[in-house]
Write an enzyme that holds these catalytic residues in place. Structure first.
Site, mmCIF file in Angstrom:
data_model
loop_
_atom_site.group_PDB
_atom_site.id
_atom_site.type_symbol
_atom_site.label_atom_id
_atom_site.label_comp_id
_atom_site.label_asym_id
_atom_site.label_seq_id
_atom_site.Cartn_x
_atom_site.Cartn_y
_atom_site.Cartn_z
ATOM 1 N N SER A 64 34.349 2.125 5.727
ATOM 2 C CA SER A 64 34.997 1.042 6.485
ATOM 3 C C SER A 64 34.020 0.224 7.325
ATOM 4 C CB SER A 64 36.083 1.615 7.389
ATOM 5 O OG SER A 64 37.128 2.152 6.614
ATOM 6 N N GLU A 77 -33.621 16.466 18.537
ATOM 7 C CA GLU A 77 -33.884 15.905 17.223
ATOM 8 C C GLU A 77 -35.241 15.207 17.089
ATOM 9 O OE1 GLU A 77 -31.837 15.974 14.381
ATOM 10 O OE2 GLU A 77 -30.743 17.478 15.524
#
Length: 817
Positions: A462, A87
């Site tokens: 229940s 770069e």
């Protein structure tokens, strides 16, 4: 000649002055609009939200950008060399702008008429990435140059590189070099080879064009060019260069793999964080630690999966998901690629049917065998209550072209299976502070992300009765109280309705002790007890467990569990039974940390004291105003979670500890000799619980606990339908509960409630429910509150059932409304 020389000199001077004046004018024009470089020193990069188990294992990651910032000191020198070679090889010598690169870019523009390269240095790219757009214009380039010059004056080269490598986009949602290394190689940038580093360094120029996953040939070309540049610039020697260029392209797609399968936990944590922080939850790099240990969550996953699969196979094989006969092998594989794996059940297509099993092709295109022994369960499904005859051979089960489900076994072979249609949910809490220890919201999150543990309101049957019995024990009843288990009729003269409730077995036992009525789950006893207490009074009492009154029906059906409640609500209510009478609230997030590891929040929920001394200490500490953790200041986030007080809060007592102690002994009997007897296989003496089954077996439950965990399991269909006439809470939900609790409690010592003061154990006459004399036959010991001890048989009064607050005769019809 002298005159010509003077002309040239003056011309050069004029050009230089013109350039200087032009640059000065541009600077004066543009500088007021330029952002401050100081912002780079405190820049906050977007980092995803990560959710972890209590033991530090990754559960999930949320956020569009995969990013793991890295410090400059952690970047390998070889990667820096590769990046600069690719770069900006003059990075360490220029001052933010490379004139030669700009001249080269200008030359390309003049000769081609198009902008091909911007001539940008790494510093200029930092300026663009952090402050500017990607617009291609001279004004934007001018701003970029000026910003680059300012950045170079105020930041070091190392700081600039650190900003650059953490910001750049490198394809596949990877931002920054560390994230890219994880995505392409599944390793940290520090662990990559030279060739792999060069590959990453080649991505900033064009992440899509040089992507090793999408364009491996072009990516290799770019990588090798970078390696050549490194060699020519003297960054690597010839041997390293030759070894790197000869390395094959070995990149593959890696995503952050959850270490714990807890998708419903992840979604709950995500939703809570978004509720607190808004959209910043996805970008601020929060690390969320939940209360869920990985081993308990995996045990819950396995228990629900095995339990639902077992129920499903008990009711037969519903046939293939689809049939694709006459297709080619390639067409079958293409179809399988469109199918999803659901909780370990992989799609496969039958390619051959033999005598010893079938051959299937998998999503990977591999042909594998499925043994006949794994198919013998597949009787044809007719309905929830009936199946066809047992298959005699593989051809009775499958045909070529059938799309089926298979499951990989521990030995690597495949077993024949199918995706259950029934669903389930499991919630496990720490009863002392409400911490969620495990949660499963269904069979497979990929199938449906609906969280049945927290969203599905169903009738608990229940398993709700203990709340009625708890109210009774706090209203003068005792476990020895006798209640008539006999037919009862409720009439509404205005609506011309008659209700004749009955027991599950459609039998009646006559006067029965309250303890026995609970472990035998006698419906008529529960109704009579509720009628005696009063519906409104009982609803007021039960609401103290955290239930919404609107979810509790204001009629006697409440005694049968017709309320509409979620498994989380049931588990939360049951926590009060398990912890000795205290109300706790479930919570999931134990800690939140910032991107820098700073603790922003630590949970400090109300806790149950482990002793009377601790309770007194906590009450004394609460009298002192708590101080907040210093981490609360400076977060700068709206709606942020606030640090909890350093002093633990004391949970609110909502039930007498003696009541829960007695109820606990009654619920232990449910397992010792009642509807939960299967749980005896766990060989623990500290378990208590209750089954629950609604009308037509549309919902099957089991809730239970010891001193460490309270766990609720629900099973049923999303669209309520019968599970089958032989399916109950004890056959569907209880096995799931047992598998989970067996794993959770393995190796743990027994943990039962300590006996509180004010409990009396007396011998009781089983016939009258009164205190027994020395000569009373079959007398047994029962627990009582000291003020509720029964009188002797001689003191039995008229007009009252033995040992019961109820009237003696209750067989006559009674108005329900």
């Amino acid at each position: 000649m002298i005159r010509l020389l003077k002309f040239v000199c003056w011309s050069i001077l004029a050009v230089v002055c013109g350039l200087l004046l032009g640059l000065s004018g541009a600077y004066l024009y543009l500088s007021p609009s330029l952002p401050s470089v100081e912002a780079l020193k405190s820049v906050q990069l977007q980092i995803p939200l990560r959710v972890y188990s209590s033991d530090g294992k990754l559960i999930a990651e949320f956020g569009e950008m995969r990013r793991s910032p890295i410090k400059f000191a952690e970047i390998p020198p070889q990667f820096i060399a590769a990046l600069l070679s690719a770069e900006d090889d003059n990075f360490n010598s220029h001052f933010g702008v490379d004139p030669s690169s700009l001249v080269r870019a200008a030359g390309q523009l003049v000769t081609t008429g198009h902008i091909q390269t911007g001539g940008s240095t790494i510093t200029m790219q930092v300026a663009k990435n952090y402050f500017l757009t990607s617009e291609r214009s001279f004004s934007r380039k001018s701003n970029e140059i000026l910003l680059a010059l300012q950045i170079e004056r105020q930041l070091t080269k190392d700081e600039i590189l650190e900003l650059y490598v953490n910001k750049i986009y490198l394809g596949n949602r990877a931002y920054g070099i560390e994230a890219a290394a994880q995505v392409y190689y599944g390793k940290s940038i520090k662990e990559l080879s030279l060739a792999q580093m060069a590959m990453i360094a080649g991505l900033p120029k064009a992440p899509s064009r040089f992507n090793p996953l999408a364009n491996p040939a072009r990516a290799k070309e770019r990588r090798d060019w970078i390696l050549g540049r490194m060699y020519r610039l003297g960054k690597i020697d010839q041997a390293a260069y030759q070894a790197a260029v000869s390395e094959p392209i070995n990149a593959s797609y890696h995503v952050p793999t959850p270490e714990v399968n807890a998708p419903w936990i992840a979604e709950m944590a995500r939703a809570e964080m978004v509720g607190r922080y808004g959209s910043e939850a996805y970008t601020e790099g929060f690390r969320v630690t939940t209360t869920v240990p990985s081993d308990l969550q995996e045990a819950a996953n396995q228990a629900v999966m095995v339990g639902l699969a077992s129920y499903d196979q008990r009711h037969g094989y519903r046939g293939p998901e689809s049939r694709l006969p006459g297709k080619t092998h390639e067409a079958w594989v293409a179809e399988l690629q469109r199918q999803r794996t659901l909780n370990g059940l992989d799609p496969a297509i039958v390619t051959q049917v033999g005598k010893e099993g079938v051959t299937v092709v998998t999503r990977e295109g591999q042909d594998e065998q499925v043994a006949w022994d794994t198919m013998k369960w597949a009787r044809p499904y007719i309905n929830a209550n009936s199946m066809g005859k047992l298959p005699a051979q593989p051809a009775d089960v499958a045909q070529v072209g059938d799309l089926v489900r298979v499951q990989r076994q521990a030995n690597g072979t495949l077993a024949f299976s199918q995706v259950p249609t029934a669903q389930g949910a499991l919630v496990s809490l720490d009863p002392h502070d409400g911490a969620i220890k495990a949660l499963v919201g269904g069979f497979a999150f990929e199938q449906s992300n609906y969280n049945r543990a927290t969203q599905a309101k169903r009738q608990p049957g229940s398993s709700f009765k203990p709340f009625i019995y708890c109210a009774a024990l706090d209203s003068g009843y005792t476990p020895a109280s006798l209640v008539n288990d006999a037919p009862i009729v409720f009439v509404d003269d205005f609506l011309d309705k008659i209700w004749r409730p009955k027991n599950d077995t459609n039998t009646f036992l006559g006067p029965i002790r309250l303890r026995e009525a609970l472990y035998k789950s006698r419906n008529l006893v529960s109704i009579r007890v509720l009628q005696s207490l009063g519906v409104d009074h009982t609803i007021d009492y039960i609401s103290r467990f955290g239930f919404n009154k609107q979810d509790l029906p204001r009629n006697l059906s409440l005694a049968l569990g017709t309320a509409t409640l979620t498994p989380m609500e049931i588990a939360t209510g049951w926590s009060t039974f398990a912890n000795g009478g205290f109300k706790v609230q479930p919570y999931l997030i134990a800690k939140v940390e910032s991107r820098n590891g700073e603790t922003l929040f630590t949970a400090n929920p109300p806790r149950v004291p482990t002793s009377e001394q601790e309770q007194a200490r906590m009450q004394a500490q609460q009298a002192v105003p708590p101080t907040l953790d210093a981490a609360s200041s400076g977060s700068g986030l709206a709606g942020a979670l606030q640090p909890a007080p350093s002093v633990p809060a004391l949970a609110e007592r909502v039930v007498d500890g003696r009541t829960t102690f007695i109820l606990n002994s009654m619920l232990e009997d449910v397992i010792k000799k009642g509807t939960g007897r299967r749980a005896l296989a766990l060989n623990r003496a500290d378990l208590a619980g209750k089954t629950g089954t609604t009308n037509d077996s549309k919902d099957a439950w089991f809730s239970g606990y010891n001193g460490d965990y309270v766990t609720t399991v629900w099973t049923g269909f999303d669209q309520p339908d019968t599970l089958g006439r032989r399916e109950f809470g004890g056959t569907v939900a209880l096995p799931i509960w047992m598998d989970y609790m067996g794993a959770a409690l393995k190796g743990k010592p027994l943990n039962t409630q300590p006996e509180p003061e004010g409990i009396v154990s007396l011998r009781v006459d089983p016939v009258s429910g009164r205190a027994a004399t020395a000569s009373t036959p079959d007398a047994y010991f029962e627990l009582f509150k000291s003020e509720d001890t029964p009188p002797s048989v001689d003191e039995l009064g008229n007009g009252q059932a033995p040992g019961s607050p109820l009237p003696a005769d209750e067989a006559a019809p009674i108005d329900l409304f």
